[in-house]
Enzyme design. Structure first.
Site, PDB file in Angstrom:
ATOM      1  CG  ASN A   7      -1.930   1.308   1.430  1.00 24.03           C
ATOM      2  OD1 ASN A   7      -1.266   2.374   1.279  1.00 24.03           O
ATOM      3  ND2 ASN A   7      -3.372   0.879   1.763  1.00 24.03           N
ATOM      4  CG  HIS A  10       1.090   6.119   4.822  1.00 26.81           C
ATOM      5  ND1 HIS A  10       0.605   7.055   5.524  1.00 26.81           N
ATOM      6  CD2 HIS A  10       0.618   4.902   4.990  1.00 26.81           C
ATOM      7  CE1 HIS A  10      -0.375   6.332   6.182  1.00 26.81           C
ATOM      8  NE2 HIS A  10      -0.333   5.297   5.904  1.00 26.81           N
ATOM      9  CG  HIS A  43      -8.229   4.191   0.719  1.00 26.39           C
ATOM     10  ND1 HIS A  43      -8.622   4.159   2.252  1.00 26.39           N
ATOM     11  CD2 HIS A  43      -9.491   4.549   0.285  1.00 26.39           C
ATOM     12  CE1 HIS A  43      -9.584   4.629   2.551  1.00 26.39           C
ATOM     13  NE2 HIS A  43     -10.230   4.696   1.446  1.00 26.39           N
ATOM     14  NE  ARG A  45      -9.360   8.691   3.977  1.00 25.14           N
ATOM     15  CZ  ARG A  45      -9.679   7.902   4.888  1.00 25.14           C
ATOM     16  NH1 ARG A  45      -8.565   6.870   4.813  1.00 25.14           N
ATOM     17  NH2 ARG A  45     -10.582   7.941   5.515  1.00 25.14           N
ATOM     18  NE  ARG A  49      -7.570  11.880   4.917  1.00 28.62           N
ATOM     19  CZ  ARG A  49      -8.125  11.283   6.072  1.00 28.62           C
ATOM     20  NH1 ARG A  49      -7.335  10.352   6.971  1.00 28.62           N
ATOM     21  NH2 ARG A  49      -9.328  11.597   6.263  1.00 28.62           N
ATOM     22  CD  GLU A  70      -7.343   0.009   1.028  1.00 31.23           C
ATOM     23  OE1 GLU A  70      -7.481   0.960   1.768  1.00 31.23           O
ATOM     24  OE2 GLU A  70      -6.238  -0.805   1.232  1.00 31.23           O
ATOM     25  CB  THR A 101      -9.567   2.127   7.154  1.00 30.67           C
ATOM     26  OG1 THR A 101      -9.066   2.915   5.944  1.00 30.67           O
ATOM     27  CG2 THR A 101     -10.947   1.390   6.933  1.00 30.67           C
ATOM     28  CD  GLU A 151      -7.372  -5.817   3.353  1.00 31.47           C
ATOM     29  OE1 GLU A 151      -7.489  -5.651   2.078  1.00 31.47           O
ATOM     30  OE2 GLU A 151      -6.688  -5.021   4.083  1.00 31.47           O
ATOM     31  CG  HIS A 190      -5.698  -1.014   9.121  1.00 31.25           C
ATOM     32  ND1 HIS A 190      -5.492  -0.569  10.239  1.00 31.25           N
ATOM     33  CD2 HIS A 190      -6.137  -0.169   8.450  1.00 31.25           C
ATOM     34  CE1 HIS A 190      -5.400   0.485  10.180  1.00 31.25           C
ATOM     35  NE2 HIS A 190      -6.006   1.092   9.331  1.00 31.25           N
TER      36      HIS A 190
HETATM   37  N1  PXP Z   1      -5.823  -2.947   4.167  1.00 34.57           N
HETATM   38  C1  PXP Z   1      -6.989  -1.725   4.330  1.00 34.57           C
HETATM   39  C2  PXP Z   1      -8.343  -2.028   3.937  1.00 34.57           C
HETATM   40  C3  PXP Z   1      -6.315  -0.563   4.557  1.00 34.57           C
HETATM   41  O1  PXP Z   1      -7.349   0.430   4.752  1.00 34.57           O
HETATM   42  C4  PXP Z   1      -5.108  -0.094   4.853  1.00 34.57           C
HETATM   43  C5  PXP Z   1      -4.953   1.245   5.225  1.00 34.57           C
HETATM   44  O2  PXP Z   1      -4.977   2.184   4.213  1.00 34.57           O
HETATM   45  C6  PXP Z   1      -4.186  -1.266   4.814  1.00 34.57           C
HETATM   46  C7  PXP Z   1      -4.796  -2.494   4.437  1.00 34.57           C
HETATM   47  C8  PXP Z   1      -3.007  -1.117   5.121  1.00 34.57           C
HETATM   48  O3  PXP Z   1      -2.573  -0.591   6.532  1.00 34.57           O
HETATM   49  P1  PXP Z   1      -1.112  -0.279   6.993  1.00 34.57           P
HETATM   50  O4  PXP Z   1      -0.707   1.029   6.216  1.00 34.57           O
HETATM   51  O5  PXP Z   1      -1.369   0.091   8.422  1.00 34.57           O
HETATM   52  O6  PXP Z   1      -0.052  -1.362   6.815  1.00 34.57           O
END
Ligand code: PXP
Length: 249
Positions: A7, A10, A43, A45, A49, A70, A101, A151, A190
């Site tokens: 992901n 960030h 994601h 959003r 953001r 996402e 999330t 998930e 997550h």
């Molecule tokens: N899975 C989902 C559905 C999420 O919303 C997120 C965060 O955007 C992640 C995985 C990844 O989470 P993390 O950044 O804490 O590894």
């Protein structure tokens, strides 16, 4: 073997802190693939953001692995997904004021609406995954919505203290068993970190983990020394002024 969806939200967060062009998550996705990412997750959003529409469009054109989009269960997002055609859509709950999330979808309370969205996406060949807590009733409702995947939300496991973590791991394990008995395929994610990921990766039937924050944090840690070294070299040994052809002053 469990695969890894990276992901990259960030990375976009750092760019958006300055509204500039770097770091660009699009070429970074290629680096993640070179590192072994089996898929790239973003994601998009509602408040934009971090990831922007342009990122999703360009990732669709450039990545060689799989694009997992996402998104919130809204008609705006479904229209984007139908246009961009990601390899998977993961539907997540979204609140503007949240930092990230915060919990799984409440499938039970919005079953009719979700069933409709899932079928719009799956009809055109985009598999849908629902982000849910490892809760038997939510998993049954996920199946009834027609989703092919879930998930499992690993947030409670990730946040649990060491005495509660085995219990949370057992919930994930049971959730994964229930999901597979229902005929659902299982991803999770997550809050996973280098310290807590292994027991989740080892759960039977776990197909893919979506991991973001900890990987971006680690990239900073392993890359910062070199980045500083390169800047210091430029400052201490400047080239001729590129505009005027001479060292100024
Ligand atoms: N899975 C989902 C559905 C999420 O919303 C997120 C965060 O955007 C992640 C995985 C990844 O989470 P993390 O950044 O804490 O590894």
């Amino acid at each position: 073997m469990t695969s890894l969806g990276v992901n990259i939200d960030h990375i976009a967060n750092v760019r958006q802190a300055r509204r500039t062009v770097e770091p660009d998550p699009v070429p970074m996705a290629m680096l993640a693939e070179l590192g072994g990412a089996d898929g790239i997750t973003v994601h998009l959003r509602e408040d934009r953001r971090h990831i922007q529409d342009r990122d999703v469009e360009l990732l669709r054109q450039t990545i060689r692995s799989r694009l997992n989009l996402e998104m919130a269960a809204t008609s705006e997002m479904v229209a984007i997904a139908l246009r961009v055609r990601p390899d998977m859509v993961t539907l997540v709950p979204e609140r503007r004021e949240e930092v990230t999330t915060e919990g799984g979808l409440d499938i039970i309370s919005q079953k009719a609406a979700l069933t409709d969205l899932v079928s719009q996406l799956q009809e055109v060949g985009i598999p849908v995954s629902l982000f849910v807590d490892p809760d038997g009733r939510q998993l049954e409702a996920s199946k009834l919505c027609g989703a092919q995947w879930v998930e499992l939300h690993t947030g409670a496991y990730a946040e649990a203290g060491w005495t509660e973590q085995p219990q949370e791991l057992a919930r994930l394990s049971e959730g994964s068993v229930i999901a597979r008995q229902l005929g659902l395929r299982v991803n999770a994610g997550h809050g996973l970190t280098y310290q807590n990921v292994e027991p989740v990766a080892a759960l039977p039937g776990m197909e893919e983990l979506n991991i973001g924050h900890t990987i971006v944090a680690r990239a900073l840690a392993v890359g910062l020394q070199q980045a500083v070294r390169e800047m210091k070299a430029l400052i201490q040994n400047p080239r001729l002024d590129p505009l005027f052809g001479q060292t100024p002053g």
